[in-house]
Design a protein around this motif. Structure first.
Motif, short mmCIF file in Angstrom:
data_model
loop_
_atom_site.label_atom_id
_atom_site.label_comp_id
_atom_site.label_asym_id
_atom_site.label_seq_id
_atom_site.Cartn_x
_atom_site.Cartn_y
_atom_site.Cartn_z
N LYS A 1 0.85 -1.18 0.00
CA LYS A 1 0.00 0.00 0.00
C LYS A 1 0.89 1.22 0.00
O LYS A 1 1.88 1.28 0.71
N GLN A 2 0.53 2.16 -0.80
CA GLN A 2 1.28 3.41 -0.83
C GLN A 2 0.50 4.48 -0.10
O GLN A 2 -0.72 4.60 -0.25
N ARG A 3 1.23 5.23 0.68
CA ARG A 3 0.61 6.36 1.37
C ARG A 3 0.63 7.56 0.44
O ARG A 3 1.55 7.71 -0.35
N PRO A 4 -0.38 8.40 0.58
CA PRO A 4 -0.37 9.60 -0.27
C PRO A 4 0.82 10.49 0.07
O PRO A 4 1.25 10.58 1.22
N ILE A 5 1.37 11.12 -0.93
CA ILE A 5 2.50 12.02 -0.73
C ILE A 5 2.01 13.28 -0.04
O ILE A 5 1.01 13.88 -0.43
N GLN A 6 2.74 13.67 1.02
CA GLN A 6 2.38 14.87 1.76
C GLN A 6 3.37 15.97 1.45
O GLN A 6 4.52 15.71 1.12
N ASN A 7 2.89 17.20 1.56
CA ASN A 7 3.78 18.34 1.37
C ASN A 7 4.71 18.44 2.57
O ASN A 7 4.29 18.30 3.71
N ILE A 8 5.95 18.68 2.29
CA ILE A 8 6.95 18.82 3.34
C ILE A 8 7.50 20.23 3.30
O ILE A 8 7.89 20.73 2.25
N MET A 9 7.52 20.87 4.46
CA MET A 9 8.07 22.20 4.57
C MET A 9 9.52 22.07 5.08
O MET A 9 9.75 21.42 6.09
N VAL A 10 10.45 22.66 4.37
CA VAL A 10 11.85 22.61 4.76
C VAL A 10 12.24 24.00 5.29
O VAL A 10 12.09 24.99 4.60
N ASP A 11 12.74 24.00 6.52
CA ASP A 11 13.14 25.25 7.16
C ASP A 11 14.61 25.51 6.84
O ASP A 11 15.49 24.82 7.34
N THR A 12 14.87 26.48 5.99
CA THR A 12 16.26 26.81 5.63
C THR A 12 16.67 28.17 6.19
O THR A 12 17.78 28.63 5.93
N VAL A 13 15.77 28.79 6.98
CA VAL A 13 16.04 30.11 7.52
C VAL A 13 16.56 29.97 8.95
O VAL A 13 15.90 29.36 9.80
N SER A 14 17.73 30.50 9.20
CA SER A 14 18.30 30.44 10.55
C SER A 14 17.60 31.43 11.46
O SER A 14 17.21 32.52 11.03
N PRO A 15 17.43 31.07 12.73
CA PRO A 15 16.88 32.04 13.67
C PRO A 15 17.85 33.19 13.85
O PRO A 15 19.05 33.05 13.60
N GLU A 16 17.34 34.32 14.27
CA GLU A 16 18.19 35.49 14.47
C GLU A 16 18.02 36.01 15.90
O GLU A 16 16.90 36.25 16.34
#
Length: 101
Positions: free
Chosen positions: A5-20
């Motif tokens: 069974k394949q699970r539906p593909i979910q959107n993934i958010m990638v955090d590339t912004v460093s905290p300041e």
């Protein structure tokens, strides 16, 4: 015959912004140091005292975007690295120096 069974593909958010670290202030009163920190996002705040025998990071707060507390330090020159690390392990560091009498 095997089926999967394949699970539906979910959107993934990638955090590339460093905290300041937006604000970093400190006030020394005898052995107590009041530290005020403001960060651009929720992070783990830590500090490392380079003047200790075995320097290691110590947590100031978890999942916070600000810090305003007093800590006690031993007498002498203190060189601290303040580090803000977000959930994606992006980080920002600031250095502060002060003398405790």
């Amino acid at each position: 015959f095997n089926t999967t069974k394949q699970r539906p593909i979910q959107n993934i958010m990638v955090d590339t912004v460093s905290p300041e670290i937006e604000k970093l202030e400190f006030t020394v009163i005898a052995r107590r140091v009041n530290i005020i920190i403001k960060v651009s996002e929720k992070v783990n705040l830590e500090f490392l005292d380079l003047n200790t025998l075995r320097p290691r990071f110590q947590r100031l707060c978890s999942n916070c975007d600000s810090y305003n507390k007093s800590r006690s330090f031993s007498i002498g020159e203190r060189n601290l690295i303040i580090r803000a690390v977000d959930k994606a392990m992006n980080s920002d560091i600031e250095l502060i120096n002060f003398s405790v009498a």
